[in-house]
Design an enzyme around this catalytic site. Structure first.
Site, short mmCIF file in Angstrom:
data_model
loop_
_atom_site.label_atom_id
_atom_site.label_comp_id
_atom_site.label_asym_id
_atom_site.label_seq_id
_atom_site.Cartn_x
_atom_site.Cartn_y
_atom_site.Cartn_z
N ASP A 246 -34.74 -4.29 -43.35
CA ASP A 246 -34.18 -5.50 -42.74
C ASP A 246 -33.09 -5.20 -41.72
OD1 ASP A 246 -35.74 -7.27 -44.05
OD2 ASP A 246 -34.15 -8.16 -45.29
N HIS B 110 -25.42 -13.76 -43.66
CA HIS B 110 -25.73 -12.93 -44.83
C HIS B 110 -24.82 -11.71 -44.98
CE1 HIS B 110 -29.24 -15.30 -45.59
NE2 HIS B 110 -29.88 -14.93 -44.51
N GLY C 74 -29.88 -8.75 -44.68
CA GLY C 74 -30.68 -9.76 -43.98
C GLY C 74 -30.38 -9.88 -42.49
N ASP D 5 -29.57 -23.35 -41.95
CA ASP D 5 -30.56 -22.28 -41.83
C ASP D 5 -31.54 -22.40 -43.02
OD1 ASP D 5 -30.45 -19.23 -40.40
OD2 ASP D 5 -31.50 -19.30 -42.33
N HIS E 59 -32.49 -20.15 -44.85
CA HIS E 59 -32.06 -19.24 -45.92
C HIS E 59 -30.65 -19.61 -46.39
CE1 HIS E 59 -35.02 -17.05 -43.40
NE2 HIS E 59 -35.45 -16.59 -44.56
N ASP F 29 -34.78 -21.80 -38.33
CA ASP F 29 -35.96 -21.25 -38.99
C ASP F 29 -36.57 -22.17 -40.05
OD1 ASP F 29 -33.68 -20.81 -40.49
OD2 ASP F 29 -33.94 -18.65 -40.70
N TYR G 205 -37.03 -17.45 -35.77
CA TYR G 205 -37.91 -16.31 -35.46
C TYR G 205 -39.14 -16.69 -34.65
CZ TYR G 205 -34.41 -14.76 -38.58
OH TYR G 205 -33.17 -14.53 -39.12
ZN LIG Z 1 -32.58 -17.85 -41.90
#
Ligand SMILES: [Zn+2]
Ligand SMILES: [Zn+2]
Length: 397
Positions: free
Chosen positions: A101, A143, A151, A179, A181, A268, A312
């Site tokens: 990553d 992250h 990440g 986000d 995540h 994302d 992404y």
């Molecule tokens: Zn994300």
């Protein structure tokens, strides 16, 4: 209770923090994290006539002392060693460097420090009163941990900026992360701090990185009750996403009464995004900044810093989504209609997929989600669980 009423006719002043050098934060050619997104958003805004040179501020480079507001000295030394091609193997594993990553690249310390400096620049612009809002799309690397890269994130610009706000300006900060995540690095940095409240709305960690962000993660010690998580189900669509976002953001503003809002605007959660399983459309990216803008004016005299983050599908999604943040900051409404032809002509040859030609998505561009009702109900239950804490405190229903 709102502190101020918001005059719709007011003119807001904002800064767009940007340098072409943001592209130096680059892991390798086949890596999904690609800062070309920031440049194409800048170009899209330029082609739309929505960004003038006087609004653009160059980022500065964060100092080691500033990085140390959040990160451990030994971690910073390991990043510098990686940057110069001198990292020891045992340190790589310990500090999360050189992984699939987060691979090592030459100049990574300088590139990451520039993104952090951009976010600090945004903070100073707003808190020195030069304008109400600032946008740093190169930042939002949520992250990054105290002593570990994770990440795609090396230094956590959002967490460093919040620590910097606490140290230099001593005001209360609400961090809102949409986000796909979980905003783990920022949450853990302030988990015991009652002056920093974090809200993260993300796809449940059951199948998605980083796996945390459970509704029961509420903070510890003095910070208990100042961490909010709303993990939503895979395949969540616009209506449910926006219902959760609006209710949670409004309730938490009213409860916490911050002096400034910092938003992380990872793009994302869109149906096209290859790394998450959410089913948002451009609609969420039009409304997310609208509400942040409204609430910043209602509670914080307009003080709002917006950052980038994940995202992404760098061709069809991110530039449109991020350009909307800027337009809302300045024009109080999102763009609509066609995208500028100049921008499409410039980027179509670089993109492997056909670029969209309108700001909004075409209707029904993804397959209908059969479990929609079930997903919506599940998300509502999760929202209620997250907010029950506030309601119990005030004996509200
Ligand atoms: Zn994300
Ligand atoms: Zn404004």
């Amino acid at each position: 209770m709102a502190k101020h009423t918001w005059d719709l006719t007011m003119n807001c002043k904002s800064a767009f923090i940007y340098a072409e050098d943001y592209k130096s934060y680059h892991f390798r050619t086949d890596h999904p994290f690609n800062q070309l997104r920031v440049q194409s958003t800048y170009d899209l805004l330029k082609s739309s006539g929505a960004l003038s040179d006087t609004q653009v501020l160059s980022p500065r480079t964060a100092t080691i002392e500033e990085l140390k507001l959040v990160h451990d000295e030994r971690f910073i030394e390991a990043v510098i060693a990686s940057s110069n091609g001198q990292l020891k193997e045992q340190d790589a594993a310990e500090f999360g460097l050189g992984t699939e990553d987060t691979p090592i690249f030459s100049g990574m310390h300088e590139a990451a420090s520039l993104l952090v400096g951009g976010t600090l620049q945004a903070v100073d612009y707003v808190l020195e009163g030069k304008g109400q809002h600032a946008l740093n799309l190169g930042g939002g690397l949520h992250h990054g941990f105290k002593r570990k890269a994770s990440g795609f994130c090396i230094y956590n610009d959002a967490a460093i900026a919040i620590a910097y706000i606490r140290k230099h300006y001593n005001v209360k900060v609400l961090y809102v992360d949409t986000d796909a995540h979980h905003g783990d690095g920022v949450q853990w940095s302030f988990y015991d701090d009652p002056n920093v409240c974090t809200l993260s709305i993300h796809e449940t960690g059951r199948y998605l990185f980083p796996g945390t962000g459970n509704v029961n993660e509420r903070g510890i010690k003095e910070g208990y009750g100042y961490s909010f998580n709303i993990p939503i189900d895979a395949f969540t669509e616009d209506e449910s996403f926006l219902q959760i976002y609006e209710k949670a953001f409004r309730e938490i503003m009213d409860y916490f009464q911050p002096d400034i809002i910092v938003t992380q605007n990872g793009a994302d959660a869109h149906a096209y995004d290859p790394l998450s399983h959410l089913c948002g459309t451009m609609k969420i990216y039009e409304y997310i900044p609208m509400l942040a803008h409204e609430l910043a004016h209602t509670y914080c005299d307009g003080k709002w810093i917006a950052l980038g983050g994940g995202g992404y599908d760098i061709w069809r999604v991110v530039p449109r989504a991020w350009a909307q943040i800027w337009n809302v900051m300045n024009d109080q409404k999102p763009f609509s209609g066609s995208l500028p032809k100049e921008w499409i002509d410039k980027y179509q040859s670089k993109s492997l997929v056909p670029l969209p030609d309108t700001w909004h998505d075409q209707p029904n561009f993804y397959k209908p989600i059969p479990r929609k009702k079930e997903i919506t109900e599940k998300n509502e239950q999760t929202l209620n669980k997250a907010l029950q804490f506030i309601w119990n405190r005030y004996n509200k229903p």
